[in-house]
Design a protein around this motif. Sequence first.
Motif, mmCIF file in Angstrom:
data_model
loop_
_atom_site.group_PDB
_atom_site.id
_atom_site.type_symbol
_atom_site.label_atom_id
_atom_site.label_comp_id
_atom_site.label_asym_id
_atom_site.label_seq_id
_atom_site.Cartn_x
_atom_site.Cartn_y
_atom_site.Cartn_z
ATOM 1 N N ASP A 26 -6.724 27.702 22.842
ATOM 2 C CA ASP A 26 -7.676 28.344 23.748
ATOM 3 C C ASP A 26 -9.061 27.698 23.658
ATOM 4 O O ASP A 26 -9.587 27.472 22.568
ATOM 5 N N GLN A 27 -9.656 27.428 24.802
ATOM 6 C CA GLN A 27 -10.931 26.717 24.843
ATOM 7 C C GLN A 27 -12.068 27.506 24.197
ATOM 8 O O GLN A 27 -12.818 26.980 23.374
ATOM 9 N N GLN A 28 -12.215 28.757 24.548
ATOM 10 C CA GLN A 28 -13.322 29.542 24.007
ATOM 11 C C GLN A 28 -13.178 29.746 22.502
ATOM 12 O O GLN A 28 -14.172 29.707 21.768
ATOM 13 N N ALA A 29 -11.938 29.934 22.030
ATOM 14 C CA ALA A 29 -11.722 30.072 20.588
ATOM 15 C C ALA A 29 -12.078 28.770 19.867
ATOM 16 O O ALA A 29 -12.681 28.790 18.786
ATOM 17 N N TRP A 30 -11.729 27.638 20.468
ATOM 18 C CA TRP A 30 -12.058 26.350 19.841
ATOM 19 C C TRP A 30 -13.556 26.125 19.818
ATOM 20 O O TRP A 30 -14.095 25.623 18.841
ATOM 21 N N LEU A 31 -14.250 26.489 20.874
ATOM 22 C CA LEU A 31 -15.695 26.269 20.933
ATOM 23 C C LEU A 31 -16.434 27.098 19.890
ATOM 24 O O LEU A 31 -17.531 26.722 19.458
ATOM 25 N N LYS A 32 -15.850 28.196 19.462
ATOM 26 C CA LYS A 32 -16.468 28.998 18.404
ATOM 27 C C LYS A 32 -16.195 28.410 17.025
ATOM 28 O O LYS A 32 -16.847 28.784 16.049
ATOM 29 N N ASN A 33 -15.234 27.519 16.963
ATOM 30 C CA ASN A 33 -14.883 26.839 15.718
ATOM 31 C C ASN A 33 -15.880 25.703 15.503
ATOM 32 O O ASN A 33 -16.279 25.026 16.444
ATOM 33 N N ASP A 34 -16.277 25.448 14.255
ATOM 34 C CA ASP A 34 -17.288 24.421 13.997
ATOM 35 C C ASP A 34 -16.692 23.112 13.478
ATOM 36 O O ASP A 34 -17.419 22.212 13.097
ATOM 37 N N GLN A 35 -15.366 22.993 13.466
ATOM 38 C CA GLN A 35 -14.746 21.821 12.873
ATOM 39 C C GLN A 35 -14.737 20.627 13.804
ATOM 40 O O GLN A 35 -14.704 20.756 15.026
ATOM 41 N N ASP A 36 -14.745 19.432 13.191
ATOM 42 C CA ASP A 36 -14.418 18.215 13.917
ATOM 43 C C ASP A 36 -12.896 18.148 14.049
ATOM 44 O O ASP A 36 -12.161 18.904 13.405
ATOM 45 N N LEU A 37 -12.418 17.233 14.873
ATOM 46 C CA LEU A 37 -10.988 17.082 15.109
ATOM 47 C C LEU A 37 -10.572 15.639 14.861
ATOM 48 O O LEU A 37 -11.230 14.705 15.327
ATOM 49 N N LEU A 38 -9.484 15.462 14.113
ATOM 50 C CA LEU A 38 -8.889 14.146 13.903
ATOM 51 C C LEU A 38 -7.480 14.155 14.475
ATOM 52 O O LEU A 38 -6.661 14.997 14.114
ATOM 53 N N ILE A 39 -7.202 13.221 15.379
ATOM 54 C CA ILE A 39 -5.860 13.041 15.926
ATOM 55 C C ILE A 39 -5.376 11.650 15.526
ATOM 56 O O ILE A 39 -6.060 10.651 15.772
ATOM 57 N N SER A 40 -4.212 11.593 14.896
ATOM 58 C CA SER A 40 -3.628 10.314 14.497
ATOM 59 C C SER A 40 -2.303 10.144 15.213
ATOM 60 O O SER A 40 -1.406 10.974 15.074
ATOM 61 N N ASP A 41 -2.189 9.074 15.976
ATOM 62 C CA ASP A 41 -0.942 8.835 16.713
ATOM 63 C C ASP A 41 -0.860 7.350 17.049
ATOM 64 O O ASP A 41 -1.580 6.863 17.918
ATOM 65 N N GLU A 42 0.024 6.630 16.358
ATOM 66 C CA GLU A 42 0.145 5.199 16.604
ATOM 67 C C GLU A 42 0.676 4.894 17.988
ATOM 68 O O GLU A 42 0.547 3.758 18.477
ATOM 69 N N ARG A 43 1.280 5.889 18.644
ATOM 70 C CA ARG A 43 1.771 5.652 20.003
ATOM 71 C C ARG A 43 0.610 5.372 20.960
ATOM 72 O O ARG A 43 0.789 4.689 21.971
ATOM 73 N N ILE A 44 -0.565 5.907 20.658
ATOM 74 C CA ILE A 44 -1.742 5.566 21.471
ATOM 75 C C ILE A 44 -1.977 4.065 21.401
ATOM 76 O O ILE A 44 -2.211 3.403 22.410
ATOM 77 N N GLY A 45 -1.915 3.520 20.180
ATOM 78 C CA GLY A 45 -2.178 2.107 19.998
ATOM 79 C C GLY A 45 -1.201 1.200 20.713
ATOM 80 O O GLY A 45 -1.527 0.065 21.038
ATOM 81 N N ARG A 46 0.000 1.707 20.979
ATOM 82 C CA ARG A 46 0.974 0.884 21.707
ATOM 83 C C ARG A 46 0.486 0.540 23.103
ATOM 84 O O ARG A 46 0.944 -0.430 23.707
ATOM 85 N N GLN A 47 -0.426 1.337 23.616
ATOM 86 C CA GLN A 47 -0.976 1.049 24.937
ATOM 87 C C GLN A 47 -2.002 -0.091 24.893
ATOM 88 O O GLN A 47 -2.564 -0.455 25.917
ATOM 89 N N GLY A 48 -2.222 -0.641 23.696
ATOM 90 C CA GLY A 48 -3.163 -1.751 23.567
ATOM 91 C C GLY A 48 -2.759 -2.983 24.353
ATOM 92 O O GLY A 48 -3.593 -3.851 24.625
ATOM 93 N N SER A 49 -1.496 -3.087 24.728
ATOM 94 C CA SER A 49 -1.080 -4.225 25.553
ATOM 95 C C SER A 49 -1.678 -4.139 26.948
ATOM 96 O O SER A 49 -1.702 -5.121 27.686
ATOM 97 N N ARG A 50 -2.176 -2.945 27.307
ATOM 98 C CA ARG A 50 -2.893 -2.744 28.572
ATOM 99 C C ARG A 50 -4.253 -2.143 28.220
ATOM 100 O O ARG A 50 -4.556 -0.995 28.538
ATOM 101 N N SER A 51 -5.066 -2.936 27.533
ATOM 102 C CA SER A 51 -6.301 -2.423 26.942
ATOM 103 C C SER A 51 -7.308 -1.937 27.983
ATOM 104 O O SER A 51 -8.090 -1.019 27.714
ATOM 105 N N THR A 52 -7.297 -2.515 29.176
ATOM 106 C CA THR A 52 -8.207 -2.048 30.219
ATOM 107 C C THR A 52 -7.867 -0.625 30.634
ATOM 108 O O THR A 52 -8.755 0.231 30.761
ATOM 109 N N LEU A 53 -6.585 -0.355 30.835
ATOM 110 C CA LEU A 53 -6.157 0.995 31.172
ATOM 111 C C LEU A 53 -6.445 1.956 30.026
ATOM 112 O O LEU A 53 -6.892 3.090 30.248
#
Length: 328
Positions: free
Chosen positions: A89-116
């Motif tokens: 939920d957006q409002q619940a998250w906005l009341k939270n003070d934490q930073d967020l870390l997302i780790s997913d090597e599948r994102i990096g697979r898109q590096g072959s199309r770095s402009t996109l």
Amino acid sequence: MKHRCLKSRNRKRTLYLHIGIPKTASTWLQSNVFSKLHHLHYLDCSKNTMFRDIEDLSAKQRSLGNIFSRSIRIWEKFGDTIFEDLIGDQQAWLKNDQDLLISDERIGRQGSRSTLLADHFREMKQKAGDWGFERIHLICMIRRQDHWLASHYAQMSDRNPQAGQEDFKKLIRNITSPYRFRYGFGMLLEYNELYDQLSDAYGDSNLLMLPYEELKQTPAAFLESLLGRLGTPSETIEHILDETSGTKKNVRSEQDVWQLRNKRKRVAGIPLPKWIFTGGEKTIKLMPEYTQQVFECYSAGNRELALKTGLNLEEHGYFGPGSSSKNP
């Protein structure tokens, strides 16, 4: 509807994205490092429920990797849905003070199309502001291209009935050929181009590019650099360094020789148990001529990247055999 007014804190809130390409110790980092960080909210290869086509299902519905393979228009139409799918939920998250870390090597697979990929990051940044993030920092892992190709080939070998030295040689030839894979899949390993696109999207100060080789050779210094970027408390850094000291990472090569995986037989398209496998070669060797071919393609970009980032890539062999930064 904008919710920026709901933020009630004095510091800037940050979204960290670890986009290390495959074969750069992502699984090890996720299990032994990121999962120990309690000063931020950590998502390990988060899954989505939005998309259900064959490609999404085969990729285990990993959120951002699948999203980044689509048009950037998705952020305009479904940006809030994406973030809600990630963190609730957006409002619940906005009341939270934490930073967020997302780790997913599948994102990096898109590096072959770095402009996109960079265009997605720009669009994501616009929507991230509505969810309380004033900054986005990228953490990108790289690995020496010849070693990456050998490791990738070995990992995928159980799916390849032709796996062996001659087939590996063919892969090297195809990756380095401008008429085959060089400007397709081969662009995944063009780290200088990836750096340019990502730094243009978020700025040099919001991009940390780290060589996999530093983790292998100087793990303490590597982890201190990485954890420092994530704003990790000093006592947590010390604890992780103590826990990971002497840990053996996932290494399958020795003296430029990589172990191949057992080839699994199939009957009517159904894989048989792993203990039933075909014969054939058990290893591949990264021959000097293969390395030479690879760096004829990538060494110039690696040199440029070293100048831009200050990374000592020459020490880790990114300039190719028998070369130095003073004598290109």
